[in-house]
Every structure is written in C-alpha cells, then in structure tokens.
Design a protein around this motif. Structure first.
Motif, PDB file in Angstrom:
ATOM      1  N   SER A   1      54.811 -66.456  -1.736  1.00 48.86           N
ATOM      2  CA  SER A   1      55.567 -67.317  -2.650  1.00 48.86           C
ATOM      3  C   SER A   1      56.229 -66.498  -3.749  1.00 48.86           C
ATOM      4  CB  SER A   1      54.629 -68.356  -3.274  1.00 48.86           C
ATOM      5  OG  SER A   1      55.322 -69.111  -4.240  1.00 48.86           O
ATOM      6  N   GLU A   2      57.544 -66.729  -3.949  1.00 46.26           N
ATOM      7  CA  GLU A   2      58.292 -66.065  -5.021  1.00 46.26           C
ATOM      8  C   GLU A   2      58.407 -66.966  -6.240  1.00 46.26           C
ATOM      9  OE1 GLU A   2      59.541 -62.892  -5.154  1.00 46.26           O
ATOM     10  OE2 GLU A   2      58.333 -62.634  -3.349  1.00 46.26           O
ATOM     11  N   GLU A   3      57.821 -68.121  -6.171  1.00 43.88           N
ATOM     12  CA  GLU A   3      57.937 -69.083  -7.266  1.00 43.88           C
ATOM     13  C   GLU A   3      57.039 -68.672  -8.426  1.00 43.88           C
ATOM     14  OE1 GLU A   3      57.027 -73.855  -8.013  1.00 43.88           O
ATOM     15  OE2 GLU A   3      56.808 -72.959  -6.010  1.00 43.88           O
ATOM     16  N   TYR A   4      57.589 -68.828  -9.640  1.00 45.17           N
ATOM     17  CA  TYR A   4      56.790 -68.538 -10.825  1.00 45.17           C
ATOM     18  C   TYR A   4      55.951 -69.752 -11.204  1.00 45.17           C
ATOM     19  CZ  TYR A   4      59.106 -64.116 -11.858  1.00 45.17           C
ATOM     20  OH  TYR A   4      59.555 -62.823 -11.812  1.00 45.17           O
ATOM     21  N   GLY A   5      54.788 -69.480 -11.712  1.00 40.06           N
ATOM     22  CA  GLY A   5      53.927 -70.555 -12.180  1.00 40.06           C
ATOM     23  C   GLY A   5      54.328 -71.034 -13.568  1.00 40.06           C
ATOM     24  N   SER A   6      53.566 -71.958 -14.108  1.00 38.96           N
ATOM     25  CA  SER A   6      53.887 -72.495 -15.430  1.00 38.96           C
ATOM     26  C   SER A   6      53.690 -71.423 -16.493  1.00 38.96           C
ATOM     27  CB  SER A   6      53.006 -73.703 -15.732  1.00 38.96           C
ATOM     28  OG  SER A   6      51.646 -73.344 -15.644  1.00 38.96           O
TER      29      SER A   6
END
Length: 850
Positions: A699-704
């Motif tokens: 996953s390349e998505e950033y967390g909060s």
C-alpha cells in the motif's frame, strides 16, 4: 403491559425457598435451644431440631439449584442474572457468575455451613444440641441476607428472585421496556473480565469452605462455655480446626496463585485489604489450633484458647463487613459495593462478638476479671491518647491481660504448670506473636473504618507492600524460629543440655545452607538475611525431627511436614520478591514515557514487530498479534545468542489482552516456568487498530496524520524513525514560490534519524495574501510525510503533522518482563503444608475414634 417470554415462576419458586430456608433455620435454632434442657421433652425438641435443619438444608439446596438454572438459561429478566452473566460467556464460567455477586457468595457460604451442620448432626453425639444451636443461629442471620423484605421501611437483605431488571430503579424508565418483547434483543452485562479465569471456579468455593469451617471451633467453644465443660470441647473440635487451617490456608494461597497467573500487577501478594481480610482469620485459626493442642496435652492456656477460637469466627464476620459494606470501595479493587446491608452486617458481627464475650463473662469470678480488664484498658486509652491509638492501647493491654490470666481465669489444671523450656510455653508464645501480627494487619487494613469512626482522614501508605513487609518480616522471623526449635522441646519441661544436643545438627546445617544462599543471592540487607536463615532453619530442623526423632513415620509427621511447607513458603516468598528483577529495560531507542506517567523506560520495553532487541540475558522479538474469541494474543519469541553470533530460540510467550467493551480490556500475563526461576510477562500498551483488516504490504496510501507541537530541540517518534525539530529559517528568494512583497515563507528544518542514517527534510509554511499554505516534504525511503501547519508566536512552538505510509507502519507493543527466582520453592511449600495439615487432621480423627 404483558411481557413476552419472562420466566416469572422461577422467581416465585426461588423466593419460596428463601422464605422456607429462613423459617426452618429459626425453628431449628429454637428447637435445639429447648433440646439442651434436661427434661422429658428434650428428645422431642431434638427430633424437631434435626428435621427443621434438614428442611432448611433442602430449602437452601433449592435456592442454589433455582439460581443456577436461571443463570444457565440466561433469564435476563432478573437483575442478578443480567448483572453477572451474558450469552457470549463460556458455560464453564456459570459457576463464577453464581458467586460473583453478594447474594451468590452468601449462598455459597451458607451452603458450606449446611454441609458442615449435616455432618455434625451425625458425628457430634453428646455435643450436637449445644453446637448446632450456634450453627443454626448463624444460618438464621445468613438467611436474612437473602430475604429482601421491608420492615418499618428498612430493607432486610437482597433477594435475587424478586428484583426484575425492568423494575430496578436504575433501569425502570429506559425505552427498552416499552417493548413487550424486550427479552428477544437483551444480553447480559456479563462477568467481570478479571474473573473469567478457571481460578474463579475453584478459589471462592475453597475460600468460603475455609471461612465456614471456622464456625466449628467457635460453636464448640460456646458449647463448652454453656455447659461449663471448659476443656472437654477441645478434643472433638481439634480435627475440624486443623481441617479449617488446611482448607482456608489453601484458599488464601489459591488467591495468591490466581493473582500471579492471571492478574498483571506482577506478583502473588499485594497486601490488598481483601487479601488481608482472608489472611488474618487463617493466622488466628492457626494460633487457636496450637493453643488447643497445648490445652489438650497439659490443660494450660485455656482462656487464650477460648479467645482465639471465638475471635477467629468474629474476624471472618468482620472481614465480611469490610468487604461487603462498601467501606473499602476506594482502597480495594476486590471489595463488593454496598447493597444497603451495612446495618445488617454490623448487627451480625456485633451479635456474635457480644455473645462470645457474654458467655466468657457470665460467671461472677469472670466479671471481677472483666472489671480489672476494663480498668487497664481505660487507663491505657487515657495515657496513650484518643482516636485510633485508643484501639492500639486496648489491644496491647489485652495481650498483657491474656498472659496474666492463663491460670487464673478457669479451673486450674491438675498437672503442674509448664516451665519456660516446655513445648507448651513456646507454642503459647508463638500463638501470641501470631495474634499481634494479625492485629497489625487488620488495624491498618481497617483505616477506612477508623477514619469514619473518628472523623479523621489518615491516608494509607504510599508503598503498601513495603509498609506491610516492614512490619510483618520481623514477626515471620520470630515464628519461623519458633517452628524450628519448638518440636525439640519436650512436654512440661526440657533439659537444656538435651535440647542443645538435639538441635545442634540442624543449626549447623542451616548456617551452612543459609551462608551459601546469601552468597549466591548477594544478600546484604540484615532483616532479609535473618528471615532467610530462620526459614532455612525451620525447614531443616523439622526435617531433622521427622527423620531422627519420628523415624520417618508419615502418620506421626503431619506437624513436621506442615511446618516444613510453611518454612518453604516463607523462603520462596522472600527470595522471589526481594530478588525480583525487571529485565524489560527499554532498549528500542524510542521512549515509552510519552505514553503516560505510568510508563517508565526502566521497566517497560517497546517492541516493534520484526525487530530483535536485547532484554536481560535474552533477545526478544515481537512476532505479531492474533485474535481468538475475546482474547488478543501477542506472540513474543525469546532467543539467546551463541558464541558464533547466531540466535537460538529458547521459548515463546503469548501474554494476552481480554477485550470487553462493557467493562474495559484486561491484560493477562504469560509465564515461562523453569525449576529455579520464572520469566513473567504482560503487555502494558498495544495498538488494537487493523486487527481484523491488516494493511497490505504494497500500500502506498498514507495513514492519518499525527499532530506534534514542538519547540526547538524537541523529539517526536514515527514507527521507524526519530524526528527532531532543529530550527526555523525564512525564505529570501520569494520569486521561487511566487510570493508578494508582504508574503512570508518559513522553512522548518527537521532531522530524521533512522537505523541506517540521519537526513534532513524541510516542510514549508507560507502566508500568501493573508492566506496560510503548507508545502509538505517527504522521506520516501522511510515512507514519511511532514506538513508544517502552524506557528505559535506566544510560546515559539510549531505544529508538525507526520503521516506514515500504511505499508511501512509496523505494529508494536510495550511489555513488562520480570524474573522471579525461587518462586517454585513457594509453590512447593504450599503443597507440602497442605499435605502435612491433612495428615494431622487424619491422625486427630483416628485418635478421637480410639
């Protein structure tokens, strides 16, 4: 409104049994009273008394069965069932639900009294009438605890069969009960997660059987006073007393084992008020048993024997008052809340206290002694002062009076009084030491009571364990020394040369073993060294006595074996607590103290999944977490490093977190047991996010974002790096960012320190046309993004938002681990003491039959 699915007839049946139980207990008491009269009607009264007690027993069994059926079938229309059980709970915990509440625990206590009473009806013989008066009368009081009726607007007891959930004051007006089919969607509150352990199914029944057994020496003592048979009652009471010592002792030790295995405070004894309340009656029961032996053998110490037998049962009642009146609510996590029965409990306690005092002082001679005692107490109270110190003065004066009254209070024994070198004298001294030790524990445990009585506000000690240990270790030294030498004294008198000759071998061996242990354990504290020696001496001397004097005869060796067990308990407790070692010093490079005040880097280690860190003599690696039912297990592998640098896996532990959305999550430890030590661990902090839906590794998505307010030099932490705010600088080349003349741009210089290198990243804060903008910066190889969001001109701090890629955010836990050396000595001592006491009980029963 007519509600659907309610089982109201269960409540009606249970309530009938409650009423019948009270009525038949009362009839039994009255009948046994008249059966003690030596007249023509006594035999008829005795038959009625026996039948009534058996009907009381049948009614009580009916209460138990009815309540158990309600719990098993989850009849949540009843408040007691809703409060203590739930549909998702395993069936093995239904018994735990039964006695978790006050009503159920009173039932358990009463049940054991009934069992004891039925046995005594068949075995007490000529003592039955007088002994069963007391047991039946106690059952009357216990039955009132379940009546749940109002007399002059005062509620007597709490009845689990008559309180419906929809009629309970706390729930009556909620919308749920406007639906006639409310039971269809109703689930119970459930059992406290701390109690969802197999110990909860075996510890309370054992402990309450121990409490119940204290009634037997109490009842026999009162029977002896009523019949003026001052010594005769001791013979039939002795086996019961030693049985009580065994069962109550096992019950108390089970509580310690439960705490060690299932609770996460890191030990087996915390000097909690409820723990103390169960320990003190056991101590006085031990004292009573030894005094009864003195009197049976030589006819001495009779008055103190009566006092100890009576005070033991009274202390059980006082413990009940402390734990159930709500007065310990702020000082103990184990205490019950107040159900409005404080007045009843106090009457119950005072009635039997004054009954014992009255029977002791019923004779003219004894009233004169009582007057002398009252004068001593009054003078001591005036001399020492008022408030809670008055109670201390009374106790000290009472001890002096007990010693002075040994041969004056009751008819003198026919044999000559024992000498100072007799076994009886030192058994008496040991019993007095136990009594003083018990008083110290109960006096300080009762601090909330003294605060209420004397309108004071004395706080308990900050470090409760250290406080009680300071007081109790000297008592333990004295008792273990007496246990060591006691059996080598002869009855009546002992030639001192003979005594020295017999004890020398044990003394020499004990000195040698103690010196070796002190060297190995590096003991420097004198008090601990003394307790170590006295415990070793007690174990060695009793083993020596068993082998050389008793010739290894098991049947005769109950006392010696029990004493060996007690000495090993003291030795194991001393070594395991004084040498307990926190090995979980934090070596991760990331501070745990930012998690809260209760976290310290000295005894908490932060473990990131996949990393291997040194911890004590081990290397540990957090493997990951897994969910099984309501439990979340955290798997941790332990390694040692070979000489060639490779890791060898030694064992794995899985401390768990029991999830409970209604009452809060509870951590339970996991322990690796070795012969000479235990490695004990529990999780103090864990991230429970994404437990059911783990993030993909790609996953390349950033967390909060996590917001940090930082001053120059401050540190923040990401999962894989340390972030340090270095400095601020202004941007002078305004054309690069298309800034106007009045626009402002500021760089935040952030140092990012990872395991491999140190690098700088510069997020930017811009004020353009009076509007705020931020230009984020990233550290791609670490998966970190930084946003400069705010400057606070008042304190000079800036606000930095840190985001991590979900793929590189690794799970972590914070864990405590400690080593308990010698803990198995304690558990071995528990087993040996129990076996020795059981042998003593069997031997006493055989002697009585002969």
């Amino acid at each position: 409104m007519e509600y659907i699915g309610e089982h109201l007839w269960y409540g009606k049946v249970g309530n009938v049994f409650v009423i019948l139980s009270f009525i038949f207990a009362l009839i039994s008491t009255i009948s046994y009273f008249f059966a003690t009269k030596e007249n023509i009607e006594a035999a008829s009264w005795k038959r009625m008394a026996r039948i009534s007690f058996r009907l009381h027993s049948f009614s009580l069994f009916g209460i138990v069965i009815t309540l158990f059926m309600m719990l098993q079938n989850h009849y949540f229309e009843y408040e007691y069932v809703w409060h203590h059980s739930s549909k998702g709970m395993q069936m093995k915990y239904i018994l735990s639900c039964f006695w978790e509440g006050q009503e159920g625990s009173f039932l358990l206590w009463s049940f054991w009294h009934v069992v004891i009473g039925l046995i005594l009806q068949r075995t007490a013989k000529e003592w039955e009438n007088h002994v069963m008066i007391t047991i039946s009368l106690v059952q009357v009081f216990l039955s009132t605890m379940l009546l749940g009726v109002f007399i002059f607007e005062k509620k007597i007891g709490t009845n689990p069969f008559t309180i419906l959930l929809r009629e309970h004051p706390d729930f009556a007006n909620i919308p749920l009960f406007s639906d006639p089919n409310y039971l269809q969607n109703l689930d119970g509150r459930g059992l406290n997660p701390l109690l969802q352990n197999y110990w909860m199914t075996i510890h309370p029944p054992t402990l309450f059987l121990g409490f119940a057994l204290t009634i037997v020496p109490f009842a026999y003592a009162l029977a002896g006073l009523m019949q003026k048979k001052y010594s005769e009652w001791i013979k039939p009471a002795l086996p019961w007393t030693f049985l009580g010592v065994m069962v109550l002792g096992i019950g108390v030790l089970m509580g310690g084992a439960w705490a060690y295995e299932a609770l996460s405070f890191g030990g087996f004894w915390a000097w909690d008020p409820v723990e103390n309340s169960s320990l003190v009656p056991w101590l006085t029961l031990v004292g009573a048993a030894h005094l009864m032996l003195i009197n049976k053998n030589k006819g001495q110490s009779l008055f103190t024997t009566f006092i100890m037998a009576i005070i033991t049962f009274v202390l059980v009642l006082y413990s009940t008052f402390l734990t159930r009146s709500g007065i310990l609510g702020e000082s103990s996590v184990h205490a019950f809340t107040d159900l409005g029965m404080t007045g009843q409990l106090l009457i119950y306690l005072l009635f039997f206290l004054f009954l014992g005092i009255f029977l002791l002082l019923v004779d003219k001679k004894l009233k004169i002694r009582y007057a002398i005692l009252t004068g001593i107490l009054t003078l001591a109270a005036v001399t020492i002062g008022y408030g809670s110190y008055m109670l201390m003065a009374w106790f000290v004066s009472g001890i002096v009076f007990l010693i002075w009254s040994q041969i004056k209070f009751f008819p003198k024994p026919t044999e000559e009084e024992e000498g100072i070198w007799s076994r009886e004298f030192w058994m008496f001294v040991g019993s007095i030491i136990i009594l003083v030790s018990s008083f110290q524990i109960m006096f300080y445990t009762s601090m909330p009571v003294w605060n209420k009585l004397f309108d004071s506000n004395k706080a308990p000690a900050t470090d409760v364990i250290a406080f009680y240990n300071t007081w109790q270790v000297p008592f333990a030294i004295l008792v273990t020394l007496l246990i060591a030498v006691g059996q080598f004294f002869k009855h009546k008198d002992t030639d001192i040369k003979f005594f020295i000759k017999k004890i020398t071998l044990s003394l020499v061996v004990s000195f040698a073993l103690s010196a070796l242990l002190m060297y190995v354990l590096n003991y420097t504290q004198k008090v601990n060294a003394l307790l170590l020696f006295s415990s070793v001496f007690a174990a060695v001397a009793n083993a020596d006595y068993f082998i050389r004097i008793l010739k290894g005869k098991i049947k005769k060796g109950g006392a010696s074996i029990a004493h060996i067990g007690f000495a090993l308990i003291m030795l194991g407790a001393l070594i395991s607590t004084s040498k307990k070692d926190f090995i979980s010093q934090n070596t991760s490079g990331k501070s745990v103290e930012s998690l809260g005040k209760s976290f310290s880097n000295n005894d908490n280690i932060l473990l990131t999944q996949g990393d291997t860190l040194p911890m004590g003599k081990y290397y540990v690696s957090y493997v990951g977490k897994r969910k099984k039912g309501v439990n979340i297990y955290f798997d941790v592998d332990y390694f040692t490093k070979n000489q060639n640098g490779t890791y060898k896996k030694e064992f794995s532990l899985a401390p768990l977190l029991q999830t409970n959305p209604k009452m809060g999550n509870v951590a339970e430890p996991d322990t690796k047991h070795y012969l000479t030590f235990d490695v004990y661990t529990h999780v103090t902090y864990a991230n429970l996010e994404n437990l059911d839906h783990p993030v993909s590794a790609n996953s390349e998505e950033y967390g909060s974002a996590k917001i940090h307010e930082l001053s120059k030099g401050d540190t923040a932490f990401a999962s894989n790096a340390i972030i340090i705010f270095d400095s601020l600088s202004t941007i002078k080349d305004k054309t690069k960012y298309k800034l106007g003349e009045n626009d402002i741009a500021v760089n935040a210089h952030i140092q990012v320190v990872s395991m491999n290198k140190k690098q700088e990243t510069i997020p930017i804060y811009i004020i353009r046309n009076n509007m705020v903008e931020s230009i984020s910066s990233t550290v791609n190889e670490l998966g970190l993004q930084f946003t400069f969001g705010k400057i606070n001109p008042e304190n000079g701090k800036i606000e930095i938002a840190i985001q991590e890629k979900k793929s590189n955010t690794r799970d972590f836990i914070v864990m405590q681990a400690m080593v308990f050396p010698g803990i198995n000595i304690l558990w071995l001592g528990c087993v040996i003491m129990g076996l020795g006491t059981l042998l003593a009980v069997i031997e006493r029963i055989k002697k009585n039959k002969k």
